[in-house]
Design an enzyme around this catalytic site. Structure first.
Site, PDB file in Angstrom:
ATOM      1  N   SER A 144       0.871  -1.173   0.000  1.00  0.00           N
ATOM      2  CA  SER A 144       0.000   0.000   0.000  1.00  0.00           C
ATOM      3  C   SER A 144       0.904   1.218   0.000  1.00  0.00           C
ATOM      4  O   SER A 144       2.049   1.142   0.457  1.00  0.00           O
ATOM      5  CB  SER A 144      -0.865  -0.024   1.267  1.00  0.00           C
ATOM      6  OG  SER A 144      -1.287   1.274   1.619  1.00  0.00           O
ATOM      7  N   TYR A 157      -1.955  -0.713  10.252  1.00  0.00           N
ATOM      8  CA  TYR A 157      -2.173  -1.142   8.862  1.00  0.00           C
ATOM      9  C   TYR A 157      -0.894  -0.953   8.045  1.00  0.00           C
ATOM     10  O   TYR A 157      -0.456  -1.854   7.329  1.00  0.00           O
ATOM     11  CB  TYR A 157      -3.322  -0.328   8.270  1.00  0.00           C
ATOM     12  CG  TYR A 157      -3.587  -0.550   6.796  1.00  0.00           C
ATOM     13  CD1 TYR A 157      -4.271  -1.686   6.355  1.00  0.00           C
ATOM     14  CD2 TYR A 157      -3.155   0.371   5.841  1.00  0.00           C
ATOM     15  CE1 TYR A 157      -4.520  -1.880   5.005  1.00  0.00           C
ATOM     16  CE2 TYR A 157      -3.402   0.179   4.490  1.00  0.00           C
ATOM     17  CZ  TYR A 157      -4.090  -0.951   4.088  1.00  0.00           C
ATOM     18  OH  TYR A 157      -4.326  -1.146   2.736  1.00  0.00           O
TER      19      TYR A 157
HETATM   20  N1  LIG Z   1      -8.447   0.483  -2.013  1.00  0.00           N
HETATM   21  C1  LIG Z   1      -7.274   1.089  -1.832  1.00  0.00           C
HETATM   22  O1  LIG Z   1      -7.128   2.302  -2.084  1.00  0.00           O
HETATM   23  C2  LIG Z   1      -6.098   0.286  -1.342  1.00  0.00           C
HETATM   24  C3  LIG Z   1      -4.914   0.970  -1.071  1.00  0.00           C
HETATM   25  C4  LIG Z   1      -3.803   0.245  -0.642  1.00  0.00           C
HETATM   26  C5  LIG Z   1      -3.879  -1.126  -0.512  1.00  0.00           C
HETATM   27  N2  LIG Z   1      -5.041  -1.771  -0.757  1.00  0.00           N
HETATM   28  C6  LIG Z   1      -5.064  -3.223  -0.584  1.00  0.00           C
HETATM   29  O2  LIG Z   1      -5.788  -3.820  -1.635  1.00  0.00           O
HETATM   30  C7  LIG Z   1      -6.240  -5.099  -1.202  1.00  0.00           C
HETATM   31  C8  LIG Z   1      -7.684  -5.283  -1.653  1.00  0.00           C
HETATM   32  O3  LIG Z   1      -8.502  -4.410  -0.886  1.00  0.00           O
HETATM   33  P1  LIG Z   1      -9.707  -3.582  -1.529  1.00  0.00           P
HETATM   34  O4  LIG Z   1      -9.296  -2.157  -1.556  1.00  0.00           O
HETATM   35  O5  LIG Z   1     -10.163  -4.242  -2.770  1.00  0.00           O
HETATM   36  O6  LIG Z   1     -10.784  -3.716  -0.338  1.00  0.00           O
HETATM   37  P2  LIG Z   1     -12.101  -4.611  -0.198  1.00  0.00           P
HETATM   38  O7  LIG Z   1     -12.511  -4.438   1.220  1.00  0.00           O
HETATM   39  O8  LIG Z   1     -13.077  -4.226  -1.243  1.00  0.00           O
HETATM   40  O9  LIG Z   1     -11.600  -6.095  -0.466  1.00  0.00           O
HETATM   41  C9  LIG Z   1     -10.912  -6.855   0.494  1.00  0.00           C
HETATM   42  C10 LIG Z   1     -11.443  -8.272   0.474  1.00  0.00           C
HETATM   43  O10 LIG Z   1     -10.660  -9.075   1.385  1.00  0.00           O
HETATM   44  C11 LIG Z   1     -11.555  -9.957   2.027  1.00  0.00           C
HETATM   45  N3  LIG Z   1     -10.993 -10.442   3.299  1.00  0.00           N
HETATM   46  C12 LIG Z   1     -10.847  -9.736   4.449  1.00  0.00           C
HETATM   47  N4  LIG Z   1     -10.363 -10.542   5.413  1.00  0.00           N
HETATM   48  C13 LIG Z   1     -10.204 -11.774   4.869  1.00  0.00           C
HETATM   49  C14 LIG Z   1      -9.753 -13.012   5.361  1.00  0.00           C
HETATM   50  N5  LIG Z   1      -9.381 -13.162   6.636  1.00  0.00           N
HETATM   51  N6  LIG Z   1      -9.710 -14.077   4.519  1.00  0.00           N
HETATM   52  C15 LIG Z   1     -10.102 -13.937   3.230  1.00  0.00           C
HETATM   53  N7  LIG Z   1     -10.573 -12.792   2.714  1.00  0.00           N
HETATM   54  C16 LIG Z   1     -10.614 -11.720   3.516  1.00  0.00           C
HETATM   55  C17 LIG Z   1     -12.807  -9.129   2.257  1.00  0.00           C
HETATM   56  O11 LIG Z   1     -13.937  -9.941   2.554  1.00  0.00           O
HETATM   57  C18 LIG Z   1     -12.905  -8.388   0.934  1.00  0.00           C
HETATM   58  O12 LIG Z   1     -13.681  -9.107   0.007  1.00  0.00           O
HETATM   59  C19 LIG Z   1      -6.048  -5.131   0.311  1.00  0.00           C
HETATM   60  O13 LIG Z   1      -4.907  -5.914   0.624  1.00  0.00           O
HETATM   61  C20 LIG Z   1      -5.794  -3.682   0.661  1.00  0.00           C
HETATM   62  O14 LIG Z   1      -5.022  -3.526   1.846  1.00  0.00           O
HETATM   63  C21 LIG Z   1      -6.169  -1.086  -1.163  1.00  0.00           C
END
Ligand SMILES: NC(=O)c1ccc[n+]([C@@H]2O[C@H](COP(=O)([O-])OP(=O)(O)OC[C@H]3O[C@@H](n4cnc5c(N)ncnc54)[C@H](O)[C@@H]3O)[C@@H](O)[C@H]2O)c1
Length: 254
Positions: A144, A157
């Protein structure tokens, strides 16, 4: 493009956001996918979209908790068995929680570590033998922008995401002679389930967050913007990329 034709891909977090968009991108490029998540409803929506797209015959959905060792051990074995081998692991699942650091409980800290960092480790450990067997395995992990740039109220985080970067560099070196590539994407400002509700403290000083705005576009970008980069990195187009991270944040941290 059919860059994933004949390739088997396992994607965590496949029930929402970037993981879900990556499932659809890899399916659209001919891959066979197992999408896992703790959220069964989200996975069903992923399957519904694949059915509408005519790609559902190459998609399996599976409930799996990446923070639970037994769930990962049995779930990854079942996924690889069903696919008949594994070429790519995308560790997209994760959680975001925010708090004042001086008010952060050990339970809160441990939960973030268990899902984001330990979950990425467990999934990778269980998938590695199959990835190495193919001779050109790829692991795409999720860092991230918070790992390298200051994001207030997200110390726990950010620490998990920094740990994922270090972990990824180490495995990229350790298994390089066996053809494995390991890379991180470092997204920021992507519209997803996570960013709809970052859970900032009620008294957060929003002036500290003002700098976290993308230079490109009108605001947050869709999850497909990250999925396209993951498809590049995990395909032969990324064949000389390993042990590094790619920031995808619309220039927020230029
Ligand atoms: N959206 C952003 O701007 C952003 C920025 C930096 C990093 N990220 C990273 O991107 C990745 C995807 O996140 P996103 O933004 O799509 O969010 P999101 O919340 O839409 O998706 C995350 C998914 O992970 C699943 N999850 C959570 N805990 C879990 C577990 N214990 N076992 C299996 N599945 C689990 C959730 O149910 C969800 O479907 C994450 O690792 C997040 O940290 C996102």
């Amino acid at each position: 493009m059919e860059r994933f034709s004949g390739r088997n891909v396992l994607i965590t977090g496949g029930g929402s956001g970037i993981g879900q968009a990556t499932v659809h991108r890899i399916l659209a490029e001919g891959g066979k996918v197992v999408a896992v998540d703790v959220n069964e409803d989200g996975l069903k929506k992923t399957l519904d979209r694949a059915t509408a797209d005519g790609t559902a015959d190459r998609l399996t959905i599976q409930v799996l908790d990446i923070s639970d060792e037994a769930s990962v051990t049995t779930g990854v074995a079942a996924a690889i068995g069903g696919l008949g081998g594994l070429d790519v692991l995308v560790n997209a699942a994760g959680i975001l929680r925010s708090s004042h650091t001086h008010e952060t409980s050990l339970e809160f800290w441990n939960k973030l570590l268990a899902v984001n960092l330990t979950g990425t480790f467990l999934m990778t450990r269980e998938a590695l033998p199959a990835l190495l067997a193919g001779g050109e395995g790829v692991v795409v992990n999720f860092s991230s922008t918070s790992a390298s740039f200051a994001h207030p109220y997200m110390a726990a985080y950010a620490a998990t995401k920094g740990g994922i970067q270090s972990f990824t560099h180490a495995i990229a070196s350790e298994y390089s002679k066996q053809g494995l590539r390991a890379v991180c994407v470092a997204p920021g400002s992507i519209d997803s389930g996570m960013t709809h509700n970052p859970g900032l403290p009620a008294d957060a000083d929003l002036s500290l967050l003002a700098k976290l705005a993308p230079a490109l576009g009108q605001g947050f970008a869709g999850p497909e913007t990250v999925a396209g980069v993951i498809a590049m990195l995990a395909s032969d187009d990324g064949a000389f990329v390993t042990g590094t991270e790619l920031r995808i944040d619309g220039g927020t941290h230029m």
